[in-house]
Design a protein around this motif. Sequence first.
Motif, mmCIF file in Angstrom:
data_model
loop_
_atom_site.group_PDB
_atom_site.id
_atom_site.type_symbol
_atom_site.label_atom_id
_atom_site.label_comp_id
_atom_site.label_asym_id
_atom_site.label_seq_id
_atom_site.Cartn_x
_atom_site.Cartn_y
_atom_site.Cartn_z
ATOM 1 N N GLY A 200 0.841 -1.208 0.000
ATOM 2 C CA GLY A 200 0.000 0.000 0.000
ATOM 3 C C GLY A 200 0.871 1.251 0.000
ATOM 4 N N GLY A 201 1.965 1.207 0.741
ATOM 5 C CA GLY A 201 2.901 2.338 0.774
ATOM 6 C C GLY A 201 3.529 2.573 -0.589
ATOM 7 N N LEU A 202 3.844 1.472 -1.273
ATOM 8 C CA LEU A 202 4.420 1.603 -2.619
ATOM 9 C C LEU A 202 3.392 2.251 -3.563
ATOM 10 N N ARG A 203 2.138 1.855 -3.412
ATOM 11 C CA ARG A 203 1.086 2.467 -4.238
ATOM 12 C C ARG A 203 0.972 3.960 -3.942
ATOM 13 N N ASP A 204 1.098 4.319 -2.662
ATOM 14 C CA ASP A 204 1.043 5.747 -2.304
ATOM 15 C C ASP A 204 2.182 6.508 -2.981
ATOM 16 N N LEU A 205 3.364 5.904 -2.976
ATOM 17 C CA LEU A 205 4.508 6.558 -3.632
ATOM 18 C C LEU A 205 4.253 6.689 -5.127
ATOM 19 N N ALA A 206 3.653 5.634 -5.698
ATOM 20 C CA ALA A 206 3.361 5.647 -7.130
ATOM 21 C C ALA A 206 2.413 6.800 -7.465
ATOM 22 N N ARG A 207 1.360 6.932 -6.666
ATOM 23 C CA ARG A 207 0.402 8.011 -6.927
ATOM 24 C C ARG A 207 1.056 9.378 -6.768
ATOM 25 N N ALA A 208 1.949 9.493 -5.787
ATOM 26 C CA ALA A 208 2.634 10.774 -5.587
ATOM 27 C C ALA A 208 3.534 11.097 -6.781
ATOM 28 N N ILE B 76 -7.071 -4.758 -13.979
ATOM 29 C CA ILE B 76 -6.567 -3.635 -14.787
ATOM 30 C C ILE B 76 -7.090 -2.291 -14.260
ATOM 31 N N ARG B 77 -8.348 -2.281 -13.797
ATOM 32 C CA ARG B 77 -8.938 -1.004 -13.382
ATOM 33 C C ARG B 77 -8.090 -0.277 -12.333
ATOM 34 N N PRO B 78 -7.774 -0.929 -11.194
ATOM 35 C CA PRO B 78 -6.984 -0.196 -10.196
ATOM 36 C C PRO B 78 -5.600 0.207 -10.714
ATOM 37 N N LEU B 79 -5.031 -0.593 -11.594
ATOM 38 C CA LEU B 79 -3.717 -0.230 -12.142
ATOM 39 C C LEU B 79 -3.844 1.025 -12.996
ATOM 40 N N SER B 80 -4.877 1.044 -13.826
ATOM 41 C CA SER B 80 -5.058 2.192 -14.714
ATOM 42 C C SER B 80 -5.407 3.449 -13.917
ATOM 43 N N GLN B 81 -6.186 3.270 -12.843
ATOM 44 C CA GLN B 81 -6.549 4.441 -12.034
ATOM 45 C C GLN B 81 -5.348 4.991 -11.282
ATOM 46 N N MET B 82 -4.347 4.166 -11.089
ATOM 47 C CA MET B 82 -3.111 4.625 -10.470
ATOM 48 C C MET B 82 -2.235 5.359 -11.501
ATOM 49 N N VAL B 83 -2.147 4.776 -12.692
ATOM 50 C CA VAL B 83 -1.272 5.334 -13.745
ATOM 51 C C VAL B 83 -1.884 6.580 -14.393
ATOM 52 N N ARG B 84 -3.197 6.630 -14.471
ATOM 53 C CA ARG B 84 -3.926 7.737 -15.105
ATOM 54 C C ARG B 84 -3.322 8.130 -16.457
ATOM 55 N N PRO B 85 -3.360 7.208 -17.403
ATOM 56 C CA PRO B 85 -2.735 7.479 -18.701
ATOM 57 C C PRO B 85 -3.504 8.519 -19.516
ATOM 58 N N ILE C 44 -9.229 -0.586 -18.565
ATOM 59 C CA ILE C 44 -8.177 0.430 -18.654
ATOM 60 C C ILE C 44 -8.779 1.808 -18.900
ATOM 61 N N PHE C 45 -9.942 1.859 -19.545
ATOM 62 C CA PHE C 45 -10.569 3.158 -19.832
ATOM 63 C C PHE C 45 -10.979 3.884 -18.553
ATOM 64 N N ASP C 46 -11.234 3.121 -17.495
ATOM 65 C CA ASP C 46 -11.701 3.746 -16.251
ATOM 66 C C ASP C 46 -10.625 4.612 -15.595
ATOM 67 N N GLY C 47 -9.380 4.433 -16.011
ATOM 68 C CA GLY C 47 -8.322 5.255 -15.422
ATOM 69 C C GLY C 47 -7.825 6.348 -16.351
ATOM 70 N N LEU C 48 -8.391 6.401 -17.547
ATOM 71 C CA LEU C 48 -7.910 7.367 -18.537
ATOM 72 C C LEU C 48 -8.163 8.800 -18.054
ATOM 73 N N GLU C 49 -7.199 9.675 -18.302
ATOM 74 C CA GLU C 49 -7.362 11.081 -17.948
ATOM 75 C C GLU C 49 -8.512 11.693 -18.749
ATOM 76 N N PRO C 50 -9.202 12.682 -18.202
ATOM 77 C CA PRO C 50 -10.251 13.352 -18.977
ATOM 78 C C PRO C 50 -9.666 13.883 -20.284
ATOM 79 N N GLY C 51 -10.378 13.685 -21.372
ATOM 80 C CA GLY C 51 -9.866 14.132 -22.671
ATOM 81 C C GLY C 51 -8.904 13.148 -23.302
ATOM 82 N N GLY C 52 -8.711 12.003 -22.657
ATOM 83 C CA GLY C 52 -7.726 11.020 -23.137
ATOM 84 C C GLY C 52 -8.211 10.229 -24.350
ATOM 85 N N THR C 53 -7.303 9.415 -24.866
ATOM 86 C CA THR C 53 -7.571 8.689 -26.109
ATOM 87 C C THR C 53 -7.371 7.189 -25.923
#
Length: 465
Positions: A88-96, A170-179, A208-217
């Motif tokens: 969980g700490g690693l995920r926090d660092l990732a989001r930061a 995939i959803r939580p991974l994409s929401q972390m990466v926010r591509p 994966i679409f659930d983590g896409l940034e607004p306006g993303g492709t």
Amino acid sequence: MTKALFTLDAVLEATGGRAQDVEASEINSISIDSRELGPDALFVAIKGDRFDGHDFVDTALANGAVAALVSEGNGKGKGRIVVQDALGGLRDLARAARQRNRGFIVGVTGSVGKTTTKEALRTIFEAAGQTHASIKSFNNHWGVPLTLARLPESAQFGVFEMGMNAPDEIRPLSQMVRPHVAVITAVAPVHLEGLGSTEAIARAKAEIFDGLEPGGTAVLNADHQHLTQLMDAAKAAGVANIVTYGFSRGVDWQILDAQSAGEQSFATIQHAGERFAMTFAIPGRHMLSNATAALAVAHLAGVSPEEGLRALAGLRAQAGRGQRRPLGPAEKPLVLINESYNANPVAVSAALSVFADVDAPGGRKVLVLGDMLELGDQAEALHAGLNEAVRASGATRVHLVGPHMAALAAALPAALVASHFRTAEEAEDVIIADLAYGDAVMIKGSNGVGLSRIVNALVARFEHS
Ligand SMILES: Nc1ncnc2c1ncn2[C@@H]1O[C@H](COP(=O)(O)OP(=O)(O)OP(=O)(O)O)[C@@H](O)[C@H]1O
Ligand SMILES: [Mg+2]
């Protein structure tokens, strides 16, 4: 001096952790392996299937890590940063790390072709600016946060591979990466065991679409049965733009006139009424597809097709994914095609069609095929189903490895099957003894079958004649 990856304060702030006698004020690398530590490393103690990183904290610190991120209850001793849960700490660092980065971020998923597409993107982006990308296939619940936590603030491009064996991964991974761009390279019967059908696989990839940034492709391969399903899912998730690519007519990036010659692939890429010549030093239509995905994504990041194509010309096959190596005498080598890293019905068919174009110096074309794992109750039919592609490949001898390959052995003409063993270990000596200089041999199987040991034995035996 370049800026630290994280200051200690930033680590504590992001994770809510408490530092115990940590002397360093800067973290410049992050590792989960006590044997692979970079400068000023933070060692993160992850609990895996086989090992618990907490058992290696002291080794990591002795090996030069400046701190270790540990779960509550493992806090005894110096150099620890204690959090409730280290992963969980690693995920926090990732989001930061993601939060502060202003670069162009790409997420890549798909049944096959993720790593190749990711490496194609890395190659293109590296020619354009500071680039950060996943190493190997670090694409799971720890691989993605680890890669993201390592994202430098100043990186202009980030490329993240995301994989899954089951829904809701995939959803939580994409929401972390926010591509800014989400790529789906393929939908195919891989990991059927956890998903049941290709329809369910498409649905899981579409997370994966659930983590896409607004306006993303969304950048979608069009050459499969589930394109409409993916497009509908993208629209339902509010995805602003959809870009398609592939061999199908009417896609935004169309591959025309695909050809392979030796170790090269050639094609014409048509986009927005313009045509571009592509040369790619990895043979096969499937590899042209991966390269085209990268071109389409790079274009969205502002890289012109000409620049993209120039960079792509420098990419070579990845380890275990089609690397060719002539062994022994230059005039009559044993040509080894190492595909030992991965196998599933589409990947094996793709590799067999490449093998069909391979000429053996001495005429004999030998296939070593290992089980395709994780196919669930369709395994038998899918193994037997390779039989036509094997015949069409021009193979003159076939060695089969693994229990599932019994189905293919039964489907092939008996004269073609040189051997069938249950394990790579049992098969090794027979296969090595059967090979000679002048042969071309392609070795393909799921990584878990362990055909890489046969590759290694073959190299040792034939490298020096
Ligand atoms: N677009 C494609 N279509 C069909 N097969 C492909 C495609 N791209 C790659 N492959 C096959 O899949 C194998 C693995 O390729 P790659 O490593 O790029 O995939 P991956 O999706 O990253 O795999 P993994 O899930 O194991 O990380 C290759 O050796 C090749 O045989
Ligand atoms: Mg991969």
